[in-house]
Structure formats: structure tokens, C-alpha cells
Design a protein around this motif. Structure first.
Motif, PDB file in Angstrom:
ATOM      1  N   ASN A 144       0.336   2.472  -1.871  1.00 35.46           N
ATOM      2  CA  ASN A 144       1.416   1.977  -2.730  1.00 35.46           C
ATOM      3  C   ASN A 144       2.335   3.128  -3.107  1.00 35.46           C
ATOM      4  O   ASN A 144       1.929   4.290  -3.101  1.00 35.46           O
ATOM      5  CB  ASN A 144       0.860   1.361  -4.022  1.00 35.46           C
ATOM      6  CG  ASN A 144      -0.093   0.216  -3.723  1.00 35.46           C
ATOM      7  OD1 ASN A 144      -0.047  -0.358  -2.640  1.00 35.46           O
ATOM      8  ND2 ASN A 144      -0.936  -0.104  -4.677  1.00 35.46           N
ATOM      9  N   LYS A 199      -0.656   2.396 -11.030  1.00 35.62           N
ATOM     10  CA  LYS A 199      -0.694   1.971 -12.433  1.00 35.62           C
ATOM     11  C   LYS A 199      -1.926   2.616 -13.074  1.00 35.62           C
ATOM     12  O   LYS A 199      -3.049   2.377 -12.635  1.00 35.62           O
ATOM     13  CB  LYS A 199      -0.791   0.449 -12.514  1.00 35.62           C
ATOM     14  CG  LYS A 199       0.516  -0.270 -12.196  1.00 35.62           C
ATOM     15  CD  LYS A 199       0.417  -1.711 -12.639  1.00 35.62           C
ATOM     16  CE  LYS A 199       1.592  -2.582 -12.250  1.00 35.62           C
ATOM     17  NZ  LYS A 199       2.868  -1.987 -12.041  1.00 35.62           N
ATOM     18  N   ASN A 240     -12.304   5.288 -13.808  1.00 34.50           N
ATOM     19  CA  ASN A 240     -12.749   3.948 -13.411  1.00 34.50           C
ATOM     20  C   ASN A 240     -14.219   3.722 -13.761  1.00 34.50           C
ATOM     21  O   ASN A 240     -15.007   3.257 -12.945  1.00 34.50           O
ATOM     22  CB  ASN A 240     -12.503   3.715 -11.916  1.00 34.50           C
ATOM     23  CG  ASN A 240     -11.049   3.353 -11.651  1.00 34.50           C
ATOM     24  OD1 ASN A 240     -10.248   3.235 -12.582  1.00 34.50           O
ATOM     25  ND2 ASN A 240     -10.701   3.168 -10.393  1.00 34.50           N
ATOM     26  N   ARG A 257      -8.507   1.459  -7.327  1.00 32.88           N
ATOM     27  CA  ARG A 257      -8.794   0.118  -6.799  1.00 32.88           C
ATOM     28  C   ARG A 257      -7.524  -0.709  -6.954  1.00 32.88           C
ATOM     29  O   ARG A 257      -7.045  -0.924  -8.070  1.00 32.88           O
ATOM     30  CB  ARG A 257      -9.930  -0.541  -7.578  1.00 32.88           C
ATOM     31  CG  ARG A 257     -11.254   0.195  -7.408  1.00 32.88           C
ATOM     32  CD  ARG A 257     -12.369  -0.522  -8.163  1.00 32.88           C
ATOM     33  NE  ARG A 257     -13.476   0.395  -8.403  1.00 32.88           N
ATOM     34  CZ  ARG A 257     -13.976   0.672  -9.609  1.00 32.88           C
ATOM     35  NH1 ARG A 257     -13.487   0.094 -10.692  1.00 32.88           N
ATOM     36  NH2 ARG A 257     -14.965   1.520  -9.737  1.00 32.88           N
ATOM     37  N   GLY A 258      -6.969  -1.147  -5.828  1.00 32.11           N
ATOM     38  CA  GLY A 258      -5.758  -1.955  -5.852  1.00 32.11           C
ATOM     39  C   GLY A 258      -4.596  -1.229  -6.527  1.00 32.11           C
ATOM     40  O   GLY A 258      -3.824  -1.855  -7.264  1.00 32.11           O
ATOM     41  N   GLY A 259      -4.506   0.074  -6.298  1.00 31.47           N
ATOM     42  CA  GLY A 259      -3.408   0.843  -6.891  1.00 31.47           C
ATOM     43  C   GLY A 259      -3.541   1.036  -8.396  1.00 31.47           C
ATOM     44  O   GLY A 259      -2.564   1.336  -9.080  1.00 31.47           O
ATOM     45  N   ARG A 260      -4.776   0.856  -8.905  1.00 40.73           N
ATOM     46  CA  ARG A 260      -4.995   1.012 -10.355  1.00 40.73           C
ATOM     47  C   ARG A 260      -6.054   2.072 -10.636  1.00 40.73           C
ATOM     48  O   ARG A 260      -6.985   2.250  -9.856  1.00 40.73           O
ATOM     49  CB  ARG A 260      -5.464  -0.317 -10.973  1.00 40.73           C
ATOM     50  CG  ARG A 260      -4.380  -1.357 -10.996  1.00 40.73           C
ATOM     51  CD  ARG A 260      -4.848  -2.643 -11.635  1.00 40.73           C
ATOM     52  NE  ARG A 260      -3.706  -3.500 -11.846  1.00 40.73           N
ATOM     53  CZ  ARG A 260      -2.921  -3.454 -12.909  1.00 40.73           C
ATOM     54  NH1 ARG A 260      -3.178  -2.606 -13.882  1.00 40.73           N
ATOM     55  NH2 ARG A 260      -1.879  -4.253 -13.006  1.00 40.73           N
TER      56      ARG A 260
END
Lengths: 238, 112
Positions: free
Chosen positions: A2, A6, A65, A81-84
Motif C-alpha cells: 500500500n 494506518k 500488533n 496486517r492489511g496495511g495496519r
């Protein structure tokens, strides 16, 4: 990859909350790079701790995380994870502010576990000769590389349940000294690490061993202490 | 409680666990062996009544439980409920005596 990440970052003391930031993604970006970007470009009031940036000092450990890690040696690729990303202070320690944990209790416990070397020779005596091949030297070597980053302490569920528990790092330190043939303080040290707050409380969950960034095994050291303490108790030496 | 007492309790818990491992194996193997083709209370009593070997094994089993369980419970009470100190230790001694008493009574029930 990405274009942005975030990042939820803990702000405030124990009563604080997560705040979200958007950080540009870069090649080979570490979590420490992310935190530094936030502090330098987005919010200069963010408090965090680091020094060497190369995995030598152990001061940049945070909860990333949900797991304790050195942020300087943790690539975003491995943990996002998922851009987070979620970054919080180390668990099991009081929060001073934002990502800075109060390490006093952690280091006080090293002292309480008999973590100081106690020699019985003076400068007038011969050097102690310890064979690199001796079993005790090997056992001490296995735990000696700890740099006191508190990742294991933060990962330990026994510390979370029993705040008096000395924790993996302090007990690992005590174990290296128990195996130091030059040390003369073992009677007191074994007394210090026995009991409800000491090695006998370890549940062998092995979270410390799994998380240690130096790949040490405090669990093995604590198991050694359990045996040493049990033998001392049976001999009436505790 | 002194450090030495705590450590000796820890040793006692490990030692009783080793005894329990053997007792449980014998117990389970016997159940599997004996139950084939159905089993009644009368059959069990016919085997156990007056049999000193079974009475001895199950007495050891019960005593190992009475040592093992309260020491484990000591840590559970401390870590989950924050209950430490003399009152907890006295409660656990009572628990151990009750376990041993009830267990030995059961052993006597199938032996006598």
C-alpha cells in the motif's frame, strides 16, 4: 505494498487511548522508522525511546500488533496486517507517557534476584581460570548475551498475574551467575530466587523464549534455577 | 511461609505428580481390562474386598492427590484471585485433610 500505512499509536499514560496516523510506506521500513516519522513529521509531542537503531541497546522495545518486539529490528512487512499497525508501550510495566514504559521495577528485580556479581578475590590474587569447555561456562554462555530490553518481561503471563514475580530476564541473569565459577554469592542468590515471587512460579509457557530477540532461552535458565533451588532446599541450605 | 517450605512444597508437588502418573496408568489400564464384557458393582467389590494390593495402591493414589492438588490450588488462588497468606494456607491444609479423609474412606469402603 500500500502507499500508506494506518498506524494506531498509544497516546497518554495508563488512562490514555490509541490515536490513528497515516504514514507513507517505504522500502525496508522498520516499525521504529514509522514511529520516528510520526514524531518528526506528524506529531512532535509523541514520546518514545530509542538509541542505537541496530539491535544493540535494547531501548526501543514496544508492543507491536499485540506482541513485544524491538521496533528497530522489526520490518513493517513482517508485522503489518492489511496495511495496519498498532504500536503500544511494553506490557507489564507502568506507562510514563505514550510509548515510554517505566523500566525501574524491571531493573530493580534484577537486583532483587541477586543479579550482582559477588567475587571473593582481590587484585592481589591470581586470575580465575575458567575453561571455555567447562559445562558451567557453557550454561552461563547460553544466557549471557541478554541486553535487558524487557521484551521477555513484557511477554510473560506470570508477571501479568503476579506483579511480584521476578520475571525471565532477572532469573536468566541469576542463572548465569549461579554458573559463574568465580562468583561467591550463590547461597544468598538461591534464597532470593526461591519462593512465590521467584523461579518456582514459572509456568513454562515459554513466551519469553519465543519472544527473546537474542534467541536466548530464559525458560531453560529458570528450569536450571528450579533444580538448584530444590537441591539446596533438600540439603537444608536454603 | 519460608522460602525453604515453599521450595519443599514445590518438590512435593513434582514428586506426587510422578506417583500420580503411575497410579493413573494402572487405574486406567485396569478399567479397560476389567470392563470388557460389562462390569457390575458386585464384580468390582468381589475383586477389591480383602485385597491388600488394591487397597495399598489406591491409598497411595489418594495420598498423592491430597498432596498434589492443594499445592497446585495454592498457585491458582494466588494468581487468579490474589489470595495469599496464612488464611489461604490454613484453608488448603483443611482441603488436603478433607481430600485424604474422603479418599481413604472410599478405599476402606471397597476393601472392607
Amino acid at each position: 505494498m500500500n502507499a500508506t500505512l494506518k498506524v494506531r499509536v498509544w497516546r497518554g499514560d495508563a488512562a490514555g487511548a490509541f490515536r490513528e496516523y497515516e504514514v507513507p510506506r517505504r522500502e525496508s521500513q522498520t516499525v521504529l522508522d514509522v514511529v520516528s516519522h510520526i514524531q518528526r513529521a506528524l506529531d512532535p509531542t509523541l514520546a518514545y525511546r530509542f538509541a542505537c537503531r541496530v539491535g544493540m541497546c535494547g531501548s526501543c522495545a514496544m508492543t507491536v500488533n499485540g506482541a513485544p518486539r524491538w521496533t528497530c529490528r522489526t520490518h513493517v512487512d513482517r508485522v503489518a496486517r492489511g496495511g495496519r499497525l498498532e504500536v503500544a508501550p511494553l506490557r507489564n510495566l507502568p506507562v510514563i507517557r505514550d510509548l515510554v514504559a517505566d523500566m525501574r521495577e524491571f531493573f530493580d528485580k534484577w537486583a532483587r534476584a541477586g543479579g550482582q556479581f559477588k567475587g571473593d578475590r582481590s587484585r592481589h590474587d591470581e586470575f580465575a581460570r575458567v575453561s571455555p569447555q567447562s559445562e558451567k561456562r557453557g550454561l552461563a554462555d547460553a544466557g549471557i548475551e541478554c541486553i535487558g530490553c524487557a521484551v521477555c518481561y513484557s511477554a510473560c503471563d506470570v508477571v501479568a498475574r503476579n506483579p511480584d514475580y521476578l520475571g525471565p530476564a532477572a532469573l536468566n541473569r541469576a542463572w548465569t551467575l549461579v554458573n559463574d565459577e568465580r562468583d561467591a554469592g550463590n547461597a544468598d542468590r538461591l534464597r532470593a530466587v526461591a519462593g512465590d515471587a521467584g523461579c518456582l512460579s514459572c509456568h513454562t509457557h515459554m513466551s519469553c523464549t519465543e519472544r527473546c530477540p537474542k534467541a536466548l532461552s530464559p525458560t531453560a535458565g529458570i528450569a536450571g534455577l528450579k533444580r538448584a533451588v530444590a537441591v539446596a532446599a533438600l540439603r537444608g541450605e536454603l | 511461609m519460608t522460602r525453604r517450605t515453599e521450595t519443599l512444597l514445590w518438590v512435593a508437588q513434582r514428586a506426587s505428580a510422578a506417583v500420580l502418573a503411575v497410579c493413573v496408568l494402572v487405574h486406567l489400564a485396569t478399567i479397560i481390562y476389567a470392563v470388557q464384557g460389562g462390569l457390575t458393582g458386585a464384580e468390582i467389590l468381589a475383586r477389591t474386598r480383602g485385597n491388600i494390593a488394591w487397597a495399598a495402591l489406591y491409598s497411595v493414589f489418594v495420598l498423592a492427590v491430597a498432596v498434589h492438588a492443594p499445592i497446585g490450588l495454592k498457585a491458582v488462588l494466588a494468581e487468579w484471585f490474589g489470595w495469599r497468606g496464612r488464611a489461604r494456607d490454613l484453608a488448603l491444609i483443611v482441603f488436603a485433610v478433607v481430600l485424604a479423609g474422603m479418599g481413604l474412606q472410599a478405599v476402606r469402603g471397597v476393601f472392607a
